[in-house]
Scaffold this active site. Sequence first.
Site, PDB file in Angstrom:
ATOM      1  N   LYS A   1       0.816  -1.216   0.000  1.00 34.13           N
ATOM      2  CA  LYS A   1       0.000   0.000   0.000  1.00 34.13           C
ATOM      3  C   LYS A   1       0.848   1.263   0.000  1.00 34.13           C
ATOM      4  O   LYS A   1       0.519   2.234  -0.681  1.00 34.13           O
ATOM      5  CB  LYS A   1      -0.935   0.017   1.215  1.00 34.13           C
TER       6      LYS A   1
ATOM      7  N   ARG B   1     -11.590   1.581   8.961  1.00 32.25           N
ATOM      8  CA  ARG B   1     -11.496   0.129   9.128  1.00 32.25           C
ATOM      9  C   ARG B   1     -12.749  -0.482   9.724  1.00 32.25           C
ATOM     10  O   ARG B   1     -12.840  -1.697   9.862  1.00 32.25           O
ATOM     11  CB  ARG B   1     -10.289  -0.217  10.007  1.00 32.25           C
TER      12      ARG B   1
ATOM     13  N   ARG C   1      10.560 -10.434   4.650  1.00 35.00           N
ATOM     14  CA  ARG C   1      10.883  -9.072   5.104  1.00 35.00           C
ATOM     15  C   ARG C   1      11.322  -9.075   6.563  1.00 35.00           C
ATOM     16  O   ARG C   1      12.258  -8.367   6.944  1.00 35.00           O
ATOM     17  CB  ARG C   1       9.671  -8.157   4.922  1.00 35.00           C
TER      18      ARG C   1
ATOM     19  N   ARG D   1      13.162  -8.841  12.278  1.00 36.41           N
ATOM     20  CA  ARG D   1      11.954  -8.709  13.088  1.00 36.41           C
ATOM     21  C   ARG D   1      11.586 -10.083  13.632  1.00 36.41           C
ATOM     22  O   ARG D   1      10.737 -10.785  13.083  1.00 36.41           O
ATOM     23  CB  ARG D   1      10.803  -8.151  12.246  1.00 36.41           C
TER      24      ARG D   1
ATOM     25  N   ARG E   1      -2.650 -11.164  12.104  1.00 41.14           N
ATOM     26  CA  ARG E   1      -2.865  -9.810  11.583  1.00 41.14           C
ATOM     27  C   ARG E   1      -3.717  -9.846  10.322  1.00 41.14           C
ATOM     28  O   ARG E   1      -4.580  -8.983  10.106  1.00 41.14           O
ATOM     29  CB  ARG E   1      -1.520  -9.137  11.296  1.00 41.14           C
TER      30      ARG E   1
END
Length: 203
Positions: free
Chosen positions: A11, A86, A125, A131, A142
């Site tokens: 996005k 949302r 990623r 991470r 998520r």
Amino acid sequence: MLLIGPPGAGKGTQATYIAERFGIVSISTGDIFRENVKNETRLGQAAKSYLDAGQFVPDSVTNAMIRERLEQSDADKGFLLDGYPRTLVQVDYLDEILAAKGYELDLVVQLTADTEELVQRLLLRADRENRSDDTAEVIRSRMELYFTQTTAVTSRYNERGILTEVEGIGSIPEVTSRVSTALDLTLGSSSRQTTTLGAGVGV
């Protein structure tokens, strides 16, 4: 305009392209939250109290942040919202903000993608950026939250005839080309209807 899409769908990249194309400001709710928390504003402190407790920030706080941001002068000539609304409560609130200004939404672009492909993309990623908390389980959670929250929202905009779905998997140039085609077809047409663009998919 609104830009909606699951985590990992790209996005941010597409928001930058759309904003530059139309000369409008790109507004990310994530950026708004971080700025308010960093600057310890009244709303930022309220949001932080929920985040620190592991709770969702209520619509009232999020809505107030959005209202303040859209009242800034750089949004007067148009804007692209990324990450809001949302919930249906937020949809109604955004309608009220825009109506008060004499505006209405022109287009909602929804980036779509296969969940498992996005999970793998986000795991790569996470590995690159160290991470360690972004496990497959966390990422799928998520994703589930995203779809739970946004299905009613996208359905509402689909009913209004301003929703355009664009396949978000592929190289950045490929996805940008699809987004560009979708913008040409929808904003250049006098009649609004739901459009779906994907790799090799007609309109």
